[in-house]
Each structure stands twice: as C-alpha cells, then as structure tokens.
Motif scaffolding. Sequence first.
Motif, short mmCIF file in Angstrom:
data_model
loop_
_atom_site.label_atom_id
_atom_site.label_comp_id
_atom_site.label_asym_id
_atom_site.label_seq_id
_atom_site.Cartn_x
_atom_site.Cartn_y
_atom_site.Cartn_z
N LEU A 78 14.91 29.34 -43.53
CA LEU A 78 15.56 28.09 -43.93
C LEU A 78 16.73 27.76 -43.01
O LEU A 78 17.01 26.60 -42.71
N PRO A 82 15.49 25.15 -38.66
CA PRO A 82 16.05 23.85 -38.25
C PRO A 82 16.96 23.97 -37.04
O PRO A 82 16.83 23.21 -36.09
N LEU A 86 15.79 22.40 -33.40
CA LEU A 86 16.63 21.33 -32.84
C LEU A 86 17.29 21.77 -31.53
O LEU A 86 17.46 20.98 -30.61
N PHE A 187 11.03 12.74 -30.97
CA PHE A 187 10.76 13.25 -32.31
C PHE A 187 9.39 12.84 -32.85
O PHE A 187 8.83 13.54 -33.69
N PHE A 188 8.86 11.73 -32.39
CA PHE A 188 7.61 11.26 -32.98
C PHE A 188 6.41 11.35 -32.04
O PHE A 188 5.29 11.14 -32.45
N LEU A 191 7.44 16.09 -30.23
CA LEU A 191 7.60 17.16 -31.22
C LEU A 191 6.33 17.40 -32.05
O LEU A 191 5.90 18.55 -32.19
N ILE A 230 22.11 34.02 -55.64
CA ILE A 230 22.08 34.13 -54.20
C ILE A 230 23.19 35.04 -53.68
O ILE A 230 23.16 35.53 -52.57
N ILE B 3 11.18 14.36 -40.40
CA ILE B 3 12.43 15.03 -40.05
C ILE B 3 13.46 14.80 -41.15
O ILE B 3 14.16 15.72 -41.57
N ILE B 6 12.94 17.06 -43.96
CA ILE B 6 13.39 18.44 -43.71
C ILE B 6 14.90 18.53 -43.92
O ILE B 6 15.40 19.43 -44.60
N THR B 21 26.01 29.58 -57.50
CA THR B 21 26.97 30.66 -57.39
C THR B 21 28.32 30.27 -58.00
O THR B 21 29.16 31.11 -58.22
#
Lengths: 282, 282
Positions: A78, A82, A86, A187-188, A191, A230, B3, B6, B21
């Motif tokens: 996670l 990203p 990027l 990006f379109f 990617l 967490i 994007i 995300i 938390t």
Amino acid sequence: MQKAKEKIMHALFLICACVSILAVVVICVYLFGTGIPAMADVGFFKFLFGTEWRPAVDSWGIFPMIIGSILVTGIAILIGVPIGVLCAVFMSFYCPKKLYKFVKPAINLLAGIPSIVYGFFGVMVLVPFIRNVFGGSGKSLLTAGILLGIMILPTIIKTTEASLNAVPTSYYEGSLALGATHERSVFFAALPAAKSGILAAIILGIGRAIGETMAVVMVAGNQAILPESITSGVRTLTSNVILEMGYADEHKQSILVATAVVLFVFILIINLCFSVLKRRKD
Amino acid sequence: MKIKNIFAAVLSAGLLATSLTGCANGGKAITVVSREDGSGTRSAFVELMGVLDADKKDATVSTAEINQSTNGVMMSVSSNPDAIGYISLGSLNDTVKAVKVDGVEATADNVKSGKYAVARPFEICYKEDKLDDLSKDFIAFIMSKDGQQIIADNHYIAVEATQSYTPSGKKGTISLNGSTSVGPVMEKLAAKYQELNSGVTVQIQQTGSGAGITAVTSDACNIGMSSRALKQAELDKGLTELKIADDGIAVIVNKDSKIDNLTSEQIKKIYLGEIKNWSEIK
C-alpha cells in the motif's frame, strides 16, 4: 584440441547449472522432509489455524504469524507501490537528465543497503515516530509495513521503469499528436501499456516483503498474537523462525522448519503468479 | 480516472488507520518487553518471579514485545518511556534504569548477600568418581582467587575464594558442554587457563543447560555447565554440582520513568498481563 576444450567447457557449464538446481532440490527435500512430518505431528489444521503459539505448553498455532506476514506485506505494498510507480513515471518521463544522473544511483544504493541497517533506521527513527504520532509502543504492524514499504521501493521502481521504457514511444507520441497533454499521454497512454510490467513489479515487491527477516524482527514487536489494531505488535513467519531457532530442541526445530515450509509455499505461489504473468505477456 | 481511484483508496486507508488508532491513545499503557521462548534468562525470570500458570508453565502475557537478545531488550527499553524489561545483571549499563525489587537495589553486593532475590546460579556439574586430574585442576582454577577475579571482572558475582592458583603444567584436553549463559564467561576462564598451562586444550560447546547435563551424565564430556540449580533427578544420576558464580537478573525501565521500586508481586502481575497501565502502580 579445440574440440576437447569446447567439450570440457560444455561440461563445466552443465555442472554449474546442476549445482544451482541441486541446491533448490536439496532445500525442497530438506524443508518438506522435515517440515511436513512435524506439521502432521501437531495436526495440519491445528498448526495452520491454531491461534495460540506457546511452546511451553506444546501449543503450536502459526495462524497469527500467517496473518502477520500477510498484513505487514499488505501495508508495505500500500505504501511502496504508489510511491514506487510514481517515482518510476517521474524518472521515465519527467526527470531532467542532470537530476537522473543523481536519482538513478541513489535508488541503486537504496537497493544495496543491508536489511540490518534498515532495521536500525527503523528502531531509531520510525519506532519513536510511530509511538509519538499513533501511540502504543511504536513497534507495530504499521512500523514494519512502512519500513518494508521503503525497502521494496527499489524493486518496484526498477521493474516499473524498465517496463515503462519498453513501451513503444509511438504510444506517447500518438497521444500527443491527438492533442493530449504530456500528463494525459503519460498516465493514459504509456502507463496502461506497461500494466503487466507494473503488476510484475508488485509481485516481486510482495516476494521481497514477505521474505524479509532482520529488519522486521527489529521493529515489529514480535508478539505471537492476532493484531487488534494497526499499532499492535505482530510476528511474521520469518521472524518466528529466527527468534526461536537459537534455543530450539530437535522437536521445536522441526516445527520451525514447518513454519518455513508455509513461507516457502507462499513464495512458490508468488513466483507462480509471476511466471504466469510473464507467459501471458509473451 | 483509475489513478484518482488509487489516490482515494490510499488516502482513505490512511484516514482509517488514524481513526482506528485514535482510541488506543491516552493512559500510559505498560510496554512489557520479554525475551524469546527458550531463552535461559527468560526461563530463570519467569520461575523466580512466578510468571507461571496453574501447571507451572511459562505464562508470559502474549502481548509482550519479544526481543532476541539482551541488547535488543535494552534498546527497546532505553527508547520507550513506558517499557519494562529484564536482563542479566552483568550486562546492565547506564542506558537504562534498574528498579529496586521489593526495595532492594540490583547490585552485585545485594545478590551476594542474598538480599536481592532475582538471581540464578551459574553451575558446573561432573561425576566425582570419573573426574580426571586435569579437569580437577581446571575446576581448582575456576574456584581460585584468579578464576573468581575473571568472573567478577565480567560483572558476575564471584563466590568465596581463598586459594591462589599455581599452574600444574599438565597436558591434555578438557571438554565442557552446556548453558549459553555460562558459556561466555567460561570461554574467558578457559582462555586464561590455557595461557597458564600451554599444553592444555579446553573445548567448550554451548548447547543449553539441559543438553550439557545430559552430556555429562552420558560421559560425553568432562564437565557440564548450567545456568540453574540441578534438579534432584539429575543429581540422582551421580552428578555433583558446584556453584561457580551468581548472576542477578535486573528488572529495567526507561531512564525517564518515575518508577524506582516495584514489588515482586507487581512485576509478576505485569508479566502475567494483570497490570496493564502504569497508573495501577502506586
């Protein structure tokens, strides 16, 4: 003479290839040969889904460790994906040449840092930070996840960048020609074309994260419990093996090998996904 | 579009983490720090403090943070203001604070006088009738002023010694087997002994107290090392035990902690998980 030489070298290469294959086979035989009987001894279900790990009372459930490994890896992905993707986009489409000369070696260096150094960084910097911001002892699921997220960055960046660079420039240029901006084209058009490469990067990242040991042992707290939040501590499969191997008697050793078998199966699944993905691409 | 999704996912995951938390904050929860299962220090500590369940088995609370070494425990406690841990007295330094147990300070003198109760013996064991002259000479060296000086220099508590050691000039091999806690100081003793008697080789195997006692019982070695007193069943097999030193176990907290004194009852309850917050300690 020439022919004999060639034959000798041929045999040498064959031997080299055999050594590496033999290593894999020996490891497999040892792992499964020791681990499976130990698992059967405890009971497969009890071993895999038991939630209590208390060697003192002969209770060997590794379910908390399985969940721990999955959760820690999940958080790492996670965080790492990203940022990594990027970063690769930046390096491939935005980075000025002068800066690239600096960024590329920096990322290579990141990949070369020994995991124990990451561990120290985690203990000295991340743990106090997490304790102050989120509370708890600071050694937690989140800390281990963040640290692993950083550790898998080079893997993700390198693989993603390579696959972005492999996209034919005509995609990007065609998009520009149709009137799209630089951002849209990146990006379109570019990617999405590198999608399978990015997926491969994520899988490699998962493999790296789930197998990491030293750094995780230092920042995860290592409680053999199902994490409640967490910020609660967590023990992964790898840390379970390394923590208790030192003093283990024969019986316990075989159970720790069984833990490694579970980890090995995870890695096998990950590698399988990777090769399936690769084959589809080809 | 993708994007954006995300980003939204990452952002909401972050927010979720913070809100999850948030409730864990407030109050000063005790971070219980322990060693891994199987550690000699851990088994001595839980037995001395009574951190046991109804069947007399180790019942350390499952949320206790686990560290792999004495240094790991010290690093954890020195960086966390709410932590409590335990280490060998010989390893104590000023990065952490040792608390008084039942009002008694953890010092070598108090262990020696028996006032500080959290201590364990370092012992050697052998078969009186089968002991050769060389092994007798080595034991004489350990129990001499010179041998005990080495023990005291390494921050363990020496036993009473009256005689000085004069090298005998014997030749041969002595084999020792046993505790990993006794091992390090035994290595130092052996090094000095070999320096004084150049014809002697001392072999030390560190396999754990139990394994060492078994080895000497089956004549696999000359002398066994143990970091606990021998059980009656073991003595019945014809072994003689001899205490060569004492090792205290210091209960440590962070230097910034306001806690200076804990009763053994409080320590027991902390490690059983019955006391969870520093506010419960008056």
